[in-house]
Scaffold this motif. Sequence first.
Motif, PDB file in Angstrom:
ATOM      1  N   ILE A  99       0.791  -1.110  -0.077  1.00 39.84           N
ATOM      2  CA  ILE A  99      -0.133  -0.040  -0.015  1.00 39.84           C
ATOM      3  C   ILE A  99       0.775   1.242   0.210  1.00 39.84           C
ATOM      4  O   ILE A  99       0.378   2.355  -0.525  1.00 39.84           O
ATOM      5  N   GLU A 130      -7.217   0.614  -4.969  1.00 36.27           N
ATOM      6  CA  GLU A 130      -6.169   1.059  -4.125  1.00 36.27           C
ATOM      7  C   GLU A 130      -7.049   1.186  -2.840  1.00 36.27           C
ATOM      8  O   GLU A 130      -6.550   1.063  -1.562  1.00 36.27           O
ATOM      9  N   THR A 149      -4.720  -1.894   6.004  1.00 39.09           N
ATOM     10  CA  THR A 149      -4.166  -0.844   7.129  1.00 39.09           C
ATOM     11  C   THR A 149      -4.867  -0.844   8.647  1.00 39.09           C
ATOM     12  O   THR A 149      -5.926  -0.637   8.692  1.00 39.09           O
ATOM     13  N   SER A 155      -6.364  -0.443   0.787  1.00 29.35           N
ATOM     14  CA  SER A 155      -6.127   0.361   2.152  1.00 29.35           C
ATOM     15  C   SER A 155      -7.120   0.122   3.456  1.00 29.35           C
ATOM     16  O   SER A 155      -6.815   0.145   4.555  1.00 29.35           O
TER      17      SER A 155
END
Length: 261
Positions: free
Chosen positions: A121, A143, A151, A147
């Motif tokens: 990422i 993306e 994350t 994330s």
Amino acid sequence: MDTLLIVPLIKALQSLPAELVSLILFGACSIAILLLLRLFGANGLYLYNIVAVLASNIQVLRGAQFSMSAEPVALGTVVFATTYLCSDMLTEHYGKEAAKKGVWFCFAAQLLMTLLMIITIGHPPVPLEALGSPGTEHMPLAEQALSLLFTPSPRLLFASLLAFVISQFNDIWLFHWIGKLTEQRWLWFRTTVSSLVSALVDTIIFSLLSWVILAPQPISLSVIIFTYILGTFVMRVLVNLLSTPVMYLSYLFKPLRPAYV
């Protein structure tokens, strides 16, 4: 064309009650466990537990509406609950030390997966002017999705890893201790008690660490107990009851020759 078969299958599943889809999911997990045990022995159970832990950490972001709950329920419970079944199988067929090794495999896999995805990422995003090229249309959405999925919150990651290790070692110890106490009889009792107690330990540790002890704005204990602990524990009880026959079937699927541990 790539999703020609997958999309209709997903739509067909979504037309069913959430309880039935979860039952199908448990059936798929059980078949996978028994087949991997038959083909690869202890290594097959290690493989399943690693995949199940990683998958359940992603599934928990998806919710579903169950008839027994007024609020949406986070998924991941069914798949994660089967990891206790695998740990019990490892303890029963290959010994306590083999089961402990499986816990550390899963722990290492979670850390490695997190590290690799954080670095992935961390790559600079594709420039806007380059997004018109063929095959790049999906990249901004991908993306954002990556994330969101990978994350981690340090608070949740720490709570999850600690709860996992403690509850899994508790499951192995309790299953082994009851086995010694009963002279390796009452397999159904050993499986049920060890898995249920360990699932409760996992839920309590994770909930208290995530939402009370380490939370910037702690949630009340009543919400923790009735929403986070009892809400998911009911599902774990049902999975545990269904797991007992699978445990007995493991004797039929155990490899004829000793597998490498």
